[in-house]
Design an enzyme around this catalytic site. Structure first.
Site, mmCIF file in Angstrom:
data_model
loop_
_atom_site.group_PDB
_atom_site.id
_atom_site.type_symbol
_atom_site.label_atom_id
_atom_site.label_comp_id
_atom_site.label_asym_id
_atom_site.label_seq_id
_atom_site.Cartn_x
_atom_site.Cartn_y
_atom_site.Cartn_z
ATOM 1 N N TYR A 1 0.864 -1.183 0.000
ATOM 2 C CA TYR A 1 0.000 0.000 0.000
ATOM 3 C C TYR A 1 0.893 1.222 0.000
ATOM 4 O O TYR A 1 1.748 1.387 0.879
ATOM 5 C CB TYR A 1 -0.921 0.009 1.223
ATOM 6 C CG TYR A 1 -1.993 1.075 1.153
ATOM 7 C CD1 TYR A 1 -3.297 0.739 0.799
ATOM 8 C CD2 TYR A 1 -1.701 2.411 1.408
ATOM 9 C CE1 TYR A 1 -4.282 1.711 0.704
ATOM 10 C CE2 TYR A 1 -2.669 3.388 1.316
ATOM 11 C CZ TYR A 1 -3.967 3.028 0.959
ATOM 12 O OH TYR A 1 -4.934 4.007 0.863
ATOM 13 N N GLN B 1 -11.041 -0.353 1.084
ATOM 14 C CA GLN B 1 -11.454 -1.192 -0.050
ATOM 15 C C GLN B 1 -10.253 -1.791 -0.772
ATOM 16 O O GLN B 1 -10.317 -2.921 -1.277
ATOM 17 C CB GLN B 1 -12.332 -0.396 -1.020
ATOM 18 C CG GLN B 1 -11.686 0.800 -1.682
ATOM 19 C CD GLN B 1 -11.851 2.072 -0.870
ATOM 20 O OE1 GLN B 1 -12.068 2.032 0.346
ATOM 21 N NE2 GLN B 1 -11.764 3.212 -1.532
ATOM 22 N N ASN C 1 -3.770 5.611 6.234
ATOM 23 C CA ASN C 1 -4.489 6.369 7.257
ATOM 24 C C ASN C 1 -5.188 5.430 8.241
ATOM 25 O O ASN C 1 -4.966 4.217 8.238
ATOM 26 C CB ASN C 1 -5.485 7.329 6.596
ATOM 27 C CG ASN C 1 -6.538 6.597 5.768
ATOM 28 O OD1 ASN C 1 -6.763 5.392 5.933
ATOM 29 N ND2 ASN C 1 -7.195 7.308 4.883
ATOM 30 N N SER D 1 4.866 8.955 13.998
ATOM 31 C CA SER D 1 6.309 8.916 13.838
ATOM 32 C C SER D 1 7.019 9.487 15.063
ATOM 33 O O SER D 1 6.480 10.348 15.766
ATOM 34 C CB SER D 1 6.709 9.702 12.587
ATOM 35 O OG SER D 1 8.064 9.486 12.283
ATOM 36 N N GLN E 1 10.691 15.018 12.221
ATOM 37 C CA GLN E 1 9.576 14.128 12.546
ATOM 38 C C GLN E 1 8.335 14.909 12.929
ATOM 39 O O GLN E 1 7.213 14.511 12.614
ATOM 40 C CB GLN E 1 9.967 13.172 13.669
ATOM 41 C CG GLN E 1 11.072 12.221 13.297
ATOM 42 C CD GLN E 1 10.797 11.497 11.992
ATOM 43 O OE1 GLN E 1 9.848 10.729 11.876
ATOM 44 N NE2 GLN E 1 11.635 11.739 10.993
ATOM 45 N N HIS F 1 5.641 15.647 10.291
ATOM 46 C CA HIS F 1 4.758 14.601 9.748
ATOM 47 C C HIS F 1 3.303 14.866 10.136
ATOM 48 O O HIS F 1 2.423 14.861 9.283
ATOM 49 C CB HIS F 1 5.181 13.226 10.262
ATOM 50 C CG HIS F 1 6.257 12.585 9.455
ATOM 51 N ND1 HIS F 1 6.089 12.215 8.150
ATOM 52 C CD2 HIS F 1 7.527 12.255 9.777
ATOM 53 C CE1 HIS F 1 7.206 11.669 7.692
ATOM 54 N NE2 HIS F 1 8.097 11.683 8.661
ATOM 55 N N GLU G 1 11.238 4.865 17.560
ATOM 56 C CA GLU G 1 11.313 4.472 16.149
ATOM 57 C C GLU G 1 12.673 4.864 15.567
ATOM 58 O O GLU G 1 13.387 4.035 14.997
ATOM 59 C CB GLU G 1 10.184 5.165 15.379
ATOM 60 C CG GLU G 1 10.161 4.854 13.896
ATOM 61 C CD GLU G 1 9.127 5.692 13.151
ATOM 62 O OE1 GLU G 1 8.808 5.354 11.999
ATOM 63 O OE2 GLU G 1 8.647 6.702 13.711
ATOM 64 N N HIS G 2 13.029 6.142 15.671
ATOM 65 C CA HIS G 2 14.322 6.657 15.203
ATOM 66 C C HIS G 2 15.120 7.140 16.409
ATOM 67 O O HIS G 2 14.612 7.933 17.203
ATOM 68 C CB HIS G 2 14.132 7.825 14.233
ATOM 69 C CG HIS G 2 13.230 7.537 13.076
ATOM 70 N ND1 HIS G 2 11.910 7.957 13.048
ATOM 71 C CD2 HIS G 2 13.454 6.884 11.918
ATOM 72 C CE1 HIS G 2 11.360 7.563 11.909
ATOM 73 N NE2 HIS G 2 12.271 6.911 11.204
ATOM 74 N N ASP H 1 15.644 7.806 5.993
ATOM 75 C CA ASP H 1 14.326 7.801 5.363
ATOM 76 C C ASP H 1 14.401 7.561 3.865
ATOM 77 O O ASP H 1 13.502 6.949 3.279
ATOM 78 C CB ASP H 1 13.628 9.141 5.613
ATOM 79 C CG ASP H 1 12.776 9.137 6.867
ATOM 80 O OD1 ASP H 1 12.623 8.061 7.473
ATOM 81 O OD2 ASP H 1 12.268 10.201 7.243
ATOM 82 N N GLU I 1 1.220 -38.420 27.072
ATOM 83 C CA GLU I 1 0.198 -37.431 26.719
ATOM 84 C C GLU I 1 -1.133 -38.084 26.335
ATOM 85 O O GLU I 1 -2.092 -37.380 26.016
ATOM 86 C CB GLU I 1 0.694 -36.557 25.559
ATOM 87 C CG GLU I 1 1.857 -35.649 25.940
ATOM 88 C CD GLU I 1 2.258 -34.712 24.814
ATOM 89 O OE1 GLU I 1 1.745 -34.868 23.681
ATOM 90 O OE2 GLU I 1 3.087 -33.814 25.065
ATOM 91 N N HIS J 1 0.176 -41.568 17.985
ATOM 92 C CA HIS J 1 1.488 -40.934 17.865
ATOM 93 C C HIS J 1 2.582 -41.914 18.294
ATOM 94 O O HIS J 1 3.603 -42.076 17.621
ATOM 95 C CB HIS J 1 1.569 -39.681 18.756
ATOM 96 C CG HIS J 1 0.963 -38.456 18.162
ATOM 97 N ND1 HIS J 1 -0.377 -38.325 17.936
ATOM 98 C CD2 HIS J 1 1.537 -37.293 17.738
ATOM 99 C CE1 HIS J 1 -0.621 -37.127 17.409
ATOM 100 N NE2 HIS J 1 0.514 -36.479 17.274
#
Length: 465
Positions: free
Chosen positions: A139, A216, A239, A262, A284, A287, A352-353, A386, A440, A445
């Site tokens: 995506y 979708q 999103n 971020s 950052q 963003h 994250e960073h 990045d 068991e 088995h």
């Protein structure tokens, strides 16, 4: 009135530090009930009606009045035309970035993505077979919010892993559509295609692509339609609707992660120009308003200098409003006792960073256990990671770096265990397996192992000792 960015000023020596620190880190990932219900309805509709539902939602949300999915499919010729239309500097930048990303992930594949096996003394073969996924979906945000770098970071490791087909979905909303903030009342026949994204698809080796987005698009990839093939895994940012859809289709397909806002954390010893650090915090914060930028430093005078640079530079930034809201709402400048304490706090945050903006970054790196990516030294800005350094920029957020890793070749592979037991090995392993199986209560088995013994014992009741 001029904008102001006022990150929270904290000191670890203050008696209320813990409470203020935890409050500043807090971010709620609670799901919006209205979004969740709408996403559930869209997924169910696409699963039931396939292409017809995707076309209807694309018309409704993106303002594209396509009569068939063929009108929403991009071709290799579209990718090549987009690439050829770019200025030479952009073509070179895309190729250079793609090559560095590819080289890094090829090295990653050699290090951890190969099959292996060995035979023990009795000839039994044990090992692991690594195979790529057959088909993945990526995506990619499109339209005005277009990220060709995201395409490179998702498609190239899949390509290096050996994935057979890479299916891209990228929304191309028409001007005035719901997706671009309009009413969606006047559908168009074509949307806003970002040339850099299409050119990046050419460079990265995308197999097929469709100009669809939202829940979708995730549903189409997960369940398949008459036109969009079902994939094995979906990666890439989106999103709240995309994130919700990925969460809901997990299990039918794999997903990379559910990303939060971020983050950047800068560990500074006071030797880096404060202007550089201020801009790194901005990188950052720009963003979105929920992004988090934090500075940890044992030098109070340096922290004050960074704040002065924030004040000076903010009016020059095109996204000043977003930066100001992010830094004031979630940012922090934290005075620590020393760099060792700063490293300990960093491990609690698991950012994250993580930038180690120090004259001796390798002195502190061994103390750092949890981070999506670690940027060593004053010249290593997060923005290089990045775009073009090579390692993947799809990273765990919201503290999940404590147990998660960056996107990589391994996310597009799967592992199968290899077991080949020799006749001699069956004589050693059989009694062990049978004993445990009887314990068991699984008689079949146990018997399956015993039948391969040279001297087959009588079958016993699982309850017998």
């Amino acid at each position: 009135m001029s904008l102001q960015a006022q990150p929270l000023r904290l000191a670890t020596t203050a008696p209320d530090f813990e409470a203020a620190f935890k409050a500043r880190l807090h971010w709620s990932a609670d799901q919006d009930a209205a979004i969740e219900q709408r996403v559930a309805d869209i997924l169910a509709d696409v699963r039931a009606r396939g292409d017809a539902a995707v076309l209807a939602y694309t018309r409704r949300f993106d303002g594209l009045a396509a009569e068939s999915m063929a009108q929403l499919e991009l071709t290799q010729a579209d990718f090549k035309q987009a690439f050829d239309s770019l200025p030479a500097a952009q073509r070179d930048a895309l190729r250079d970035a793609a090559q560095r990303v590819r080289s890094y992930h090829e090295a990653q594949k050699k290090a951890c993505g190969e099959s292996w096996s060995y035979r023990d003394a009795d000839g039994t073969l044990l090992g692991q077979k690594v195979t790529p996924l057959d088909r993945v979906g990526i995506y990619v945000p499109g339209g005005k919010a277009a990220y060709p770098s995201s395409l490179l970071m998702n498609a190239i490791p899949a390509h290096v892993a050996g994935v057979g087909e890479i299916i891209m979905v990228v929304p191309t909303p028409a001007r005035g559509s719901v997706a671009t903030g309009g009413t969606g009342a006047e559908p168009a026949t074509t949307g806003e295609r970002n040339v850099l994204v299409l050119a990046a698809a050419h460079v990265a080796g995308v197999t097929r692509a469709f100009t669809i987005g939202g829940a979708q698009a995730v549903a189409a990839l997960a369940y398949g339609t008459a036109t969009v093939p079902a994939v094995d895994k979906i990666t890439g940012p989106g999103n709240a609707y995309v994130a919700s859809a990925k969460r809901r289709v997990f299990g039918t397909v794999g997903i990379d992660m559910i990303a939060g806002p971020s983050e950047i954390l800068v560990l500074a010893d006071g030797t880096t120009p404060p202007e550089w650090v201020a801009m790194d915090l901005f990188s950052q914060a720009e963003h979105d308003e929920l992004a988090q930028s934090i500075l940890l430093c044992p030098d109070a005078a340096y922290i004050a200098a960074v704040q002065r640079e924030i004040d000076r530079l903010l009016p020059t930034m095109p996204r000043a409003g977003i930066i100001a809201a992010s830094l004031s709402g979630r940012g922090a400048l934290i005075h620590t006792r020393d760099m060792a304490e700063a490293c300990a706090i960093s491990n609690r945050i698991a950012p994250e960073h993580l930038e180690v903006s120090s004259r001796e970054p390798h002195r502190w790196e061994p103390l750092l256990r949890h981070a999506g990516a670690i940027f060593l030294g004053a010249y290593t800005s997060e923005s290089l990671g990045d775009y073009c350094a090579g390692p993947n920029h799809v990273l765990p957020t919201s503290g999940t770096a404590r147990f998660s890793s960056p996107l990589g070749v391994y996310d597009f592979q799967k592992r199968s265990s290899l077991i080949e037991v020799s006749e001699a090995g069956a004589q050693v392993l059989g009694p062990v397996a049978a004993e445990l199986a009887y314990g068991e209560g699984l008689q079949a088995h146990a018997r399956a192992a015993e039948l391969r013994l040279a001297q087959v014992p009588p079958m016993r009741n699982p309850a017998q000792p």
